[in-house]
Motif scaffolding. Structure first.
Motif, PDB file in Angstrom:
ATOM      1  N   ASN A 215       0.808  -1.216   0.000  1.00 26.90           N
ATOM      2  CA  ASN A 215       0.000   0.000   0.000  1.00 26.90           C
ATOM      3  C   ASN A 215       0.845   1.272   0.000  1.00 26.90           C
ATOM      4  O   ASN A 215       0.350   2.364   0.274  1.00 26.90           O
ATOM      5  N   ILE A 216       2.124   1.129  -0.330  1.00 25.02           N
ATOM      6  CA  ILE A 216       2.990   2.298  -0.485  1.00 25.02           C
ATOM      7  C   ILE A 216       2.606   3.051  -1.767  1.00 25.02           C
ATOM      8  O   ILE A 216       2.407   2.448  -2.825  1.00 25.02           O
ATOM      9  N   ASP A 235     -10.219   6.489   1.214  1.00 29.00           N
ATOM     10  CA  ASP A 235     -11.026   5.945   0.115  1.00 29.00           C
ATOM     11  C   ASP A 235     -11.292   7.084  -0.857  1.00 29.00           C
ATOM     12  O   ASP A 235     -12.170   7.919  -0.637  1.00 29.00           O
ATOM     13  N   SER A 236     -10.500   7.154  -1.924  1.00 32.55           N
ATOM     14  CA  SER A 236     -10.592   8.262  -2.881  1.00 32.55           C
ATOM     15  C   SER A 236     -10.643   7.718  -4.299  1.00 32.55           C
ATOM     16  O   SER A 236     -10.701   6.506  -4.515  1.00 32.55           O
ATOM     17  N   TRP A 242      -7.285   1.996   3.451  1.00 32.40           N
ATOM     18  CA  TRP A 242      -6.337   1.098   4.112  1.00 32.40           C
ATOM     19  C   TRP A 242      -5.889   1.733   5.417  1.00 32.40           C
ATOM     20  O   TRP A 242      -5.528   2.911   5.457  1.00 32.40           O
ATOM     21  N   ARG A 243      -5.943   0.963   6.496  1.00 34.48           N
ATOM     22  CA  ARG A 243      -5.569   1.466   7.822  1.00 34.48           C
ATOM     23  C   ARG A 243      -4.286   0.797   8.301  1.00 34.48           C
ATOM     24  O   ARG A 243      -4.031  -0.357   7.991  1.00 34.48           O
ATOM     25  N   ILE A 244      -3.527   1.543   9.094  1.00 35.36           N
ATOM     26  CA  ILE A 244      -2.297   1.009   9.666  1.00 35.36           C
ATOM     27  C   ILE A 244      -2.632   0.151  10.868  1.00 35.36           C
ATOM     28  O   ILE A 244      -3.508   0.485  11.659  1.00 35.36           O
ATOM     29  N   LYS A 245      -1.921  -0.940  11.025  1.00 39.15           N
ATOM     30  CA  LYS A 245      -2.112  -1.801  12.189  1.00 39.15           C
ATOM     31  C   LYS A 245      -1.364  -1.236  13.389  1.00 39.15           C
ATOM     32  O   LYS A 245      -0.260  -0.700  13.257  1.00 39.15           O
ATOM     33  N   GLY A 300      -7.918  -4.611   0.501  1.00 39.07           N
ATOM     34  CA  GLY A 300      -6.761  -3.734   0.428  1.00 39.07           C
ATOM     35  C   GLY A 300      -5.566  -4.220   1.213  1.00 39.07           C
ATOM     36  O   GLY A 300      -4.454  -3.730   1.019  1.00 39.07           O
ATOM     37  N   LYS A 301      -5.751  -5.195   2.108  1.00 43.12           N
ATOM     38  CA  LYS A 301      -4.632  -5.713   2.894  1.00 43.12           C
ATOM     39  C   LYS A 301      -3.606  -6.400   2.006  1.00 43.12           C
ATOM     40  O   LYS A 301      -2.407  -6.347   2.267  1.00 43.12           O
TER      41      LYS A 301
END
Length: 377
Positions: A215-216, A235-236, A242-245, A300-301
């Motif tokens: 996701n970079i 979300d665009s 995508w969220r950071i863990k 997205g993961k």
């Protein structure tokens, strides 16, 4: 809780005798009566008590709900706060809990229900780690109900986690890394897939997770300062959610070689493709899927098809067995600590909220430590 069953003496038509009846309300709130067919008071009281216990376990009062309703309430309240995968695992844990003790009123759940659940699935063959994970989800559900004042206490609070043997932390030696990178270069030359050589080198020098790497975007890279930022994505029109863990965004160092490789890759990427490791064909496909409404946050993961299979092929070419992609992260974290970084620094670079997570799951006992321990004798 009010008494659910009452005993009634119904007289006979001639008034000379009577028969005991039980009057109660079923789980749907419908009033019912049941003839016991006798006038034995002791026997009638016992039957009344048995029905009372049965109804108590299944009774749902006006301000209460069954376990199946509790998980629905939990999902509704938390769906925008946690990952879809977390919600899915919580639902599965509650499903198993219901199978074990029944779809009872959550106010009637007791400590012994948790013990029974734990023992049942261990005896069924589930691993202690799997059962422990289910238990953590259940504890969290009840804890949130407690915090929302839906409960007076968490019935599973004192249930202890099953003991799990510590897993062997696998790290790659410098020679293993060289062999793996060489195999990745060969694989990449024969297959029109990911930039595997760059991906592996970036993982080894930053300890980034698979989802973070995939996701970079080019905006995350500072070529002048030689850093890369792990940042959430909105979300665009150009990026998917995508969220950071674990923790918020963080910056990580890049080596000169990786910076050069990134610059070379950027020079040949067509304009309009924001992701570093998502090929243009794949990105176009995902964009169409998103327009059709069939793309979810969970996708997205790992937006790359057959990622694990491709990596396993590279491992096979390198002659490396029993490794997984996450071992690149473990290798980097262990090397950082070995080279003199403090525990706090490694924890921050790893993106962990506590060092206990870093120590438990990622840091290996390296040969240098073993040799120094042996030398003490």
């Amino acid at each position: 809780m009010k008494k659910l069953v009452t005993l009634w003496q119904r007289p006979s038509s001639d008034g000379r005798s009577f028969t005991y009846y039980m009057i109660y309300f079923d789980s749907n709130g419908k009033r019912k009566q049941k003839s016991l067919g006798h006038a034995d008071k002791r026997k009638a009281l016992k039957q009344c008590s048995e029905l009372e216990n049965e109804l108590t376990n299944n009774y749902v009062g006006p301000e209460s709900m069954r376990l199946s309703q509790l998980i629905g309430d939990y999902t509704k309240r938390t769906k925008h706060q946690v990952r879809e995968s977390t919600l899915r695992e919580a639902k599965m844990a509650m499903r198993d809990f219901i199978k074990c003790i029944g779809d009872i009123d959550y106010l009637n759940v007791k400590h012994q229900d948790g013990e029974y659940f734990l023992q049942h699935f261990l005896e069924k063959g589930n691993s202690p780690a799997t059962v422990g994970k289910k238990l953590r989800h259940l504890k969290r559900i009840f804890q949130l109900a407690l915090e929302r004042r839906q409960l007076e206490e968490n019935p599973l609070h004192f249930i202890k986690q099953p003991k799990v043997a510590k897993k062997l932390v696998r790290i790659l030696s410098p020679q293993d890394c060289e062999t793996l990178i060489k195999a990745a270069t060969q694989y990449q030359a024969t297959k029109n897939y990911l930039q595997w050589e760059l991906l592996i080198k970036l993982a080894l020098c930053t300890a980034m997770r698979r989802g973070e790497l995939l996701n970079i975007t080019w905006r995350d890279i500072d070529f002048d300062k030689k850093t890369i930022e792990v940042s959430p994505k909105p979300d665009s029109d150009f990026t998917w959610l995508w969220r950071i863990k674990d923790t918020d965004r963080r910056k990580l160092p890049l080596t000169d070689q990786v910076v050069t490789m990134l610059a070379e890759l950027q020079s040949i990427v067509s304009e309009g493709y924001p992701y570093v490791f998502v090929p243009s064909e794949r990105y176009d496909y995902i964009r169409n899927v998103r327009k059709s409404g069939k793309w979810f946050e969970e996708h997205g993961k790992c937006p790359i098809n057959n990622f694990t299979r491709q990596f396993q092929n590279i491992l096979k070419m390198a002659g490396l067995k029993d490794f997984e992609f996450h071992d690149l992260r473990r290798t980097c974290l262990s090397r950082w600590l070995e080279r003199g970084l403090s525990e706090f620094e490694v924890m921050n670079l790893a993106g962990h909220s506590t060092f206990e997570t870093t120590r438990k799951f990622y840091l290996a006992v390296n040969n240098n430590l073993v040799d120094r321990a042996r030398a003490t004798f």
